[in-house]
Structure formats: C-alpha cells, structure tokens
Design a protein around this motif. Sequence first.
Motif, PDB file in Angstrom:
ATOM      1  N   TYR A  84      13.542 -61.210 -26.010  1.00 24.95           N
ATOM      2  CA  TYR A  84      12.075 -61.201 -26.041  1.00 24.95           C
ATOM      3  C   TYR A  84      11.620 -61.066 -27.486  1.00 24.95           C
ATOM      4  CZ  TYR A  84       7.239 -59.639 -25.394  1.00 24.95           C
ATOM      5  OH  TYR A  84       5.878 -59.525 -25.460  1.00 24.95           O
ATOM      6  N   GLU A  85      10.481 -61.698 -27.805  1.00 28.11           N
ATOM      7  CA  GLU A  85       9.933 -61.558 -29.157  1.00 28.11           C
ATOM      8  C   GLU A  85       8.460 -61.910 -29.168  1.00 28.11           C
ATOM      9  OE1 GLU A  85      10.821 -62.952 -33.788  1.00 28.11           O
ATOM     10  OE2 GLU A  85      11.837 -63.972 -32.115  1.00 28.11           O
ATOM     11  N   ASP A  86       7.661 -61.098 -29.863  1.00 32.63           N
ATOM     12  CA  ASP A  86       6.270 -61.420 -30.134  1.00 32.63           C
ATOM     13  C   ASP A  86       5.922 -60.872 -31.515  1.00 32.63           C
ATOM     14  OD1 ASP A  86       5.751 -58.675 -29.861  1.00 32.63           O
ATOM     15  OD2 ASP A  86       5.032 -58.854 -27.796  1.00 32.63           O
ATOM     16  N   GLN A  87       4.658 -60.712 -31.814  1.00 32.86           N
ATOM     17  CA  GLN A  87       4.251 -60.287 -33.154  1.00 32.86           C
ATOM     18  C   GLN A  87       4.636 -58.843 -33.475  1.00 32.86           C
ATOM     19  OE1 GLN A  87      -0.016 -59.868 -33.715  1.00 32.86           O
ATOM     20  NE2 GLN A  87      -0.343 -59.476 -31.536  1.00 32.86           N
ATOM     21  N   ASP A  88       4.923 -58.039 -32.444  1.00 30.55           N
ATOM     22  CA  ASP A  88       5.169 -56.614 -32.651  1.00 30.55           C
ATOM     23  C   ASP A  88       6.608 -56.173 -32.411  1.00 30.55           C
ATOM     24  OD1 ASP A  88       2.395 -55.779 -33.189  1.00 30.55           O
ATOM     25  OD2 ASP A  88       2.049 -56.388 -31.112  1.00 30.55           O
ATOM     26  N   VAL A  89       7.222 -56.690 -31.367  1.00 33.82           N
ATOM     27  CA  VAL A  89       8.551 -56.207 -30.982  1.00 33.82           C
ATOM     28  C   VAL A  89       9.509 -57.362 -30.705  1.00 33.82           C
ATOM     29  CG1 VAL A  89       7.665 -54.053 -30.002  1.00 33.82           C
ATOM     30  CG2 VAL A  89       7.947 -56.051 -28.532  1.00 33.82           C
ATOM     31  N   LEU A  90      10.775 -57.009 -30.757  1.00 31.69           N
ATOM     32  CA  LEU A  90      11.840 -57.961 -30.480  1.00 31.69           C
ATOM     33  C   LEU A  90      12.914 -57.208 -29.704  1.00 31.69           C
ATOM     34  CD1 LEU A  90      13.402 -60.423 -33.030  1.00 31.69           C
ATOM     35  CD2 LEU A  90      14.871 -58.821 -31.851  1.00 31.69           C
ATOM     36  N   VAL A  91      13.462 -57.827 -28.675  1.00 32.03           N
ATOM     37  CA  VAL A  91      14.558 -57.232 -27.910  1.00 32.03           C
ATOM     38  C   VAL A  91      15.763 -58.146 -28.049  1.00 32.03           C
ATOM     39  CG1 VAL A  91      15.385 -56.528 -25.632  1.00 32.03           C
ATOM     40  CG2 VAL A  91      13.005 -56.106 -26.270  1.00 32.03           C
ATOM     41  N   VAL A  92      16.872 -57.585 -28.528  1.00 30.13           N
ATOM     42  CA  VAL A  92      18.060 -58.386 -28.799  1.00 30.13           C
ATOM     43  C   VAL A  92      19.264 -57.799 -28.067  1.00 30.13           C
ATOM     44  CG1 VAL A  92      18.527 -57.052 -30.915  1.00 30.13           C
ATOM     45  CG2 VAL A  92      19.521 -59.344 -30.644  1.00 30.13           C
ATOM     46  N   ASN A  93      20.139 -58.667 -27.616  1.00 32.24           N
ATOM     47  CA  ASN A  93      21.376 -58.266 -26.941  1.00 32.24           C
ATOM     48  C   ASN A  93      22.501 -58.280 -27.975  1.00 32.24           C
ATOM     49  OD1 ASN A  93      23.224 -57.651 -24.917  1.00 32.24           O
ATOM     50  ND2 ASN A  93      23.467 -59.778 -24.286  1.00 32.24           N
ATOM     51  N   LEU A 144      21.351 -54.073 -25.120  1.00 34.22           N
ATOM     52  CA  LEU A 144      19.984 -54.307 -25.556  1.00 34.22           C
ATOM     53  C   LEU A 144      19.464 -53.253 -26.527  1.00 34.22           C
ATOM     54  CD1 LEU A 144      18.490 -55.318 -22.088  1.00 34.22           C
ATOM     55  CD2 LEU A 144      19.087 -56.849 -23.987  1.00 34.22           C
ATOM     56  N   LEU A 145      18.758 -53.744 -27.537  1.00 29.15           N
ATOM     57  CA  LEU A 145      18.085 -52.909 -28.527  1.00 29.15           C
ATOM     58  C   LEU A 145      16.661 -53.399 -28.698  1.00 29.15           C
ATOM     59  CD1 LEU A 145      20.766 -52.675 -31.358  1.00 29.15           C
ATOM     60  CD2 LEU A 145      19.775 -50.712 -30.187  1.00 29.15           C
ATOM     61  N   MET A 146      15.715 -52.474 -28.873  1.00 23.54           N
ATOM     62  CA  MET A 146      14.354 -52.863 -29.226  1.00 23.54           C
ATOM     63  C   MET A 146      14.188 -52.714 -30.734  1.00 23.54           C
ATOM     64  SD  MET A 146      12.326 -49.685 -27.438  1.00 23.54           S
ATOM     65  CE  MET A 146      12.742 -47.965 -27.762  1.00 23.54           C
ATOM     66  N   VAL A 147      13.508 -53.685 -31.327  1.00 26.24           N
ATOM     67  CA  VAL A 147      13.312 -53.734 -32.779  1.00 26.24           C
ATOM     68  C   VAL A 147      11.819 -53.818 -33.070  1.00 26.24           C
ATOM     69  CG1 VAL A 147      13.771 -55.068 -34.879  1.00 26.24           C
ATOM     70  CG2 VAL A 147      15.532 -54.903 -33.091  1.00 26.24           C
ATOM     71  N   ALA A 148      11.334 -53.039 -34.024  1.00 26.45           N
ATOM     72  CA  ALA A 148       9.916 -53.039 -34.392  1.00 26.45           C
ATOM     73  C   ALA A 148       9.673 -54.010 -35.544  1.00 26.45           C
ATOM     74  CB  ALA A 148       9.477 -51.631 -34.794  1.00 26.45           C
ATOM     75  N   LYS A 149       8.682 -54.875 -35.381  1.00 30.38           N
ATOM     76  CA  LYS A 149       8.373 -55.861 -36.414  1.00 30.38           C
ATOM     77  C   LYS A 149       7.274 -55.390 -37.359  1.00 30.38           C
ATOM     78  CE  LYS A 149       8.661 -60.241 -35.317  1.00 30.38           C
ATOM     79  NZ  LYS A 149       8.431 -61.544 -34.658  1.00 30.38           N
ATOM     80  N   ASN A 150       6.688 -54.228 -37.082  1.00 31.83           N
ATOM     81  CA  ASN A 150       5.702 -53.636 -37.992  1.00 31.83           C
ATOM     82  C   ASN A 150       5.659 -52.130 -37.748  1.00 31.83           C
ATOM     83  OD1 ASN A 150       3.785 -53.206 -35.724  1.00 31.83           O
ATOM     84  ND2 ASN A 150       3.590 -55.455 -35.797  1.00 31.83           N
ATOM     85  N   GLU A 281       1.405 -52.534 -21.539  1.00 29.58           N
ATOM     86  CA  GLU A 281       2.064 -52.876 -20.283  1.00 29.58           C
ATOM     87  C   GLU A 281       3.548 -52.507 -20.354  1.00 29.58           C
ATOM     88  OE1 GLU A 281       1.477 -56.962 -19.428  1.00 29.58           O
ATOM     89  OE2 GLU A 281      -0.698 -56.807 -19.210  1.00 29.58           O
ATOM     90  N   TYR A 282       4.089 -52.020 -19.234  1.00 27.31           N
ATOM     91  CA  TYR A 282       5.516 -51.712 -19.177  1.00 27.31           C
ATOM     92  C   TYR A 282       6.312 -53.009 -19.026  1.00 27.31           C
ATOM     93  CZ  TYR A 282       9.993 -49.832 -17.608  1.00 27.31           C
ATOM     94  OH  TYR A 282      11.333 -49.539 -17.481  1.00 27.31           O
ATOM     95  N   ILE A 283       7.300 -53.196 -19.879  1.00 28.73           N
ATOM     96  CA  ILE A 283       8.153 -54.377 -19.799  1.00 28.73           C
ATOM     97  C   ILE A 283       9.606 -53.929 -19.733  1.00 28.73           C
ATOM     98  CG2 ILE A 283       6.585 -56.034 -20.884  1.00 28.73           C
ATOM     99  CD1 ILE A 283       7.877 -55.511 -23.554  1.00 28.73           C
ATOM    100  N   GLU A 284      10.420 -54.683 -19.010  1.00 29.10           N
ATOM    101  CA  GLU A 284      11.806 -54.282 -18.794  1.00 29.10           C
ATOM    102  C   GLU A 284      12.721 -55.496 -18.874  1.00 29.10           C
ATOM    103  OE1 GLU A 284      12.828 -51.009 -15.849  1.00 29.10           O
ATOM    104  OE2 GLU A 284      13.653 -52.759 -14.805  1.00 29.10           O
ATOM    105  N   PHE A 285      13.908 -55.282 -19.418  1.00 28.60           N
ATOM    106  CA  PHE A 285      14.857 -56.365 -19.622  1.00 28.60           C
ATOM    107  C   PHE A 285      16.237 -55.916 -19.161  1.00 28.60           C
ATOM    108  CE2 PHE A 285      11.546 -56.322 -22.795  1.00 28.60           C
ATOM    109  CZ  PHE A 285      11.023 -57.600 -22.701  1.00 28.60           C
ATOM    110  N   GLU A 286      17.013 -56.877 -18.680  1.00 26.76           N
ATOM    111  CA  GLU A 286      18.366 -56.570 -18.216  1.00 26.76           C
ATOM    112  C   GLU A 286      19.335 -57.623 -18.736  1.00 26.76           C
ATOM    113  OE1 GLU A 286      20.678 -55.028 -14.206  1.00 26.76           O
ATOM    114  OE2 GLU A 286      18.634 -55.828 -14.060  1.00 26.76           O
TER     115      GLU A 286
END
Length: 303
Positions: A84-93, A144-150, A281-286
């Motif tokens: 997942y990726e947008d202007q604020d966050v990125l989720v990488v495996n 999975l890791l969440m990454v902050a883009k700002n 909004e709550y978002i979840e990834f697997e």
Amino acid sequence: MSTFELTIEAQQENDRIDKVVSSFNQEWSRTQVQIWIKDGDVTVNGQKVKPNYKCGIGDYIQISMPEPVELDVIAEEMSLDIFYEDQDVLVVNKPKGMVVHPAPGHVNGTLVNGLMAHCKDLSGINGVMRPGIVHRIDKDTSGLLMVAKNDFAHESLVNQLVAKTVTRKYKAIVHGNIPHDHGTVDAPIGRDKRDRQSMTVTDENSKVAVTHFNVIDRFKDFTFIECELETGRTHQIRVHMKYIGYPLAGDPKYGPKKTLEINGQALHAGLLGFVHPRTKEYIEFEAPLPEEFEQLLAHLKNR
C-alpha cells in the motif's frame, strides 16, 4: 536557518511548550518539536527549557528551525513488495534476510536504501540512518512494516504504537508441543547483562512486554502458532517464547543449536492494521507466508 517568534497569550497559559510550538505550524510534528527543544533550537525568554515546560502569559518563544540534514544513506534500486502507498504512509513486505535500516559498518542493501530509491519523501524524525522507519522487524523475520512518508504521519503512527492500538500478528514455528490452545506472556524485557547483544526477561532496567498467542497446528516436536503483540520490545516474541520453554525454530540467538535446517528464526509478520493518519479510517493488510515457511510446514506435516 529559519527563525520564528511568538508570544504566549491568555488562552495558551499552562500549555506545554511542545504543544504550543507544534500548533504554530501544522507541518511540524510534536515529536520533531520535542527534538528541537532538547537541542536548544526552541527557547523561552532566551532560555533553554524542557518539552514539558508550562507556558506563562507573555512568554517570548523563539524557534530557530535548523536546516534539513542531507541524508548520507545511498538510494539503491531494488525490487520492493509494496502492499500500500499514498502521500502519507507506505506498507511494505520485507523479505527474510534483509536489514531494515543502515547502521555503522552496514550502510547499503537495507530496506531504507531501497525505500529512498522508491520515494524521496520519507519522514526525518528518526534521523539520517532511519528515515521513515516507525517500527522494525529483525533481519531474519519476514513480513509487513508501516513506513511514514512525512513527520505528520510518523507522529500519528508512533502514537498508535504507544497507545497499543496497532494490530500486529505474527506466524511462528516453535520447539515443543504447546498443550493449551491460547496463552498470554506478560513478562518485562530488558538487556541481558551477560550478553549486551541479547534481550531477556528481567526486572532490572526492563520495560513491560505482553505477547498473546494461539496454537494453529501441532506436529511431533514443533507447534505452529500465531502471536499478537500488545507491546513491541526488541526480540519480544523470540524472548517470550524462549521464556515459557518453546523457543522459535531456527533462532540462532534464543533457540537450541539442534533445530530445523533453516537460516534464522521461523517468524513472519503476517498481519498489520492501523488507523490512517489523515483519513482516520482503520486499514489492515495481510501478507502470505513466504515459500520457505510454507515448505517448512509441509515438511513437518509429512514427517
């Protein structure tokens, strides 16, 4: 260096200095402001203060915002499994065997190197060597890791981790046959005095650590489990499972020497959920189990 000035008014009386300064500019996160205060880049009436300083009416605040530091970490083109990726966050495996961020003597080939080539806008709160990194998983742990883009996103995600509202579930294979289907390990973790590179359950200089687990399947000498983190201490699952007598298979630091023929612990960060910093909004990834992990499970079932 950019300089900003403000004077405390009646409605700001008794507010913390870090709150006042971060509200001055919505692009400044409270965590970043606290760093500026500790470094002396924010002063009150010409004096250095602590982040919890309570402001008084008429206090003169000067903010000397330091120039951004150029990153010394080299961007490296690499194939990243972006969920997942947008202007604020990125989720990488993250694959097994990859280090999350550079360290002295190990400055390339890390996830951060790849992220810097993938996107130029990563938060700077954690400094030059760990841009965008909110939490980590060990080198030989996949998932999975969440990454902050700002910085705005970084502060939100860190606050969620502190509040224990981030969902983090791991799949693991452990030695032994766990007799009960569910369990919770509530045991403080700190640095091992005998081995400074290891963590251990201890009451000295430790932090609260809580791990919940469920049994998925049982084999002759091993158990396949899912662990959910309530806290996120260094090596938490590895230390807790060793503590209750079921160390992770393949763990070179906390497990037995005679184990399954795999490189590193059988641990996968498979599920990650959090509230999006901007949309709320709550978002979840697997992420599915890596092929090596699936093959290991098949081997255990067929033994």
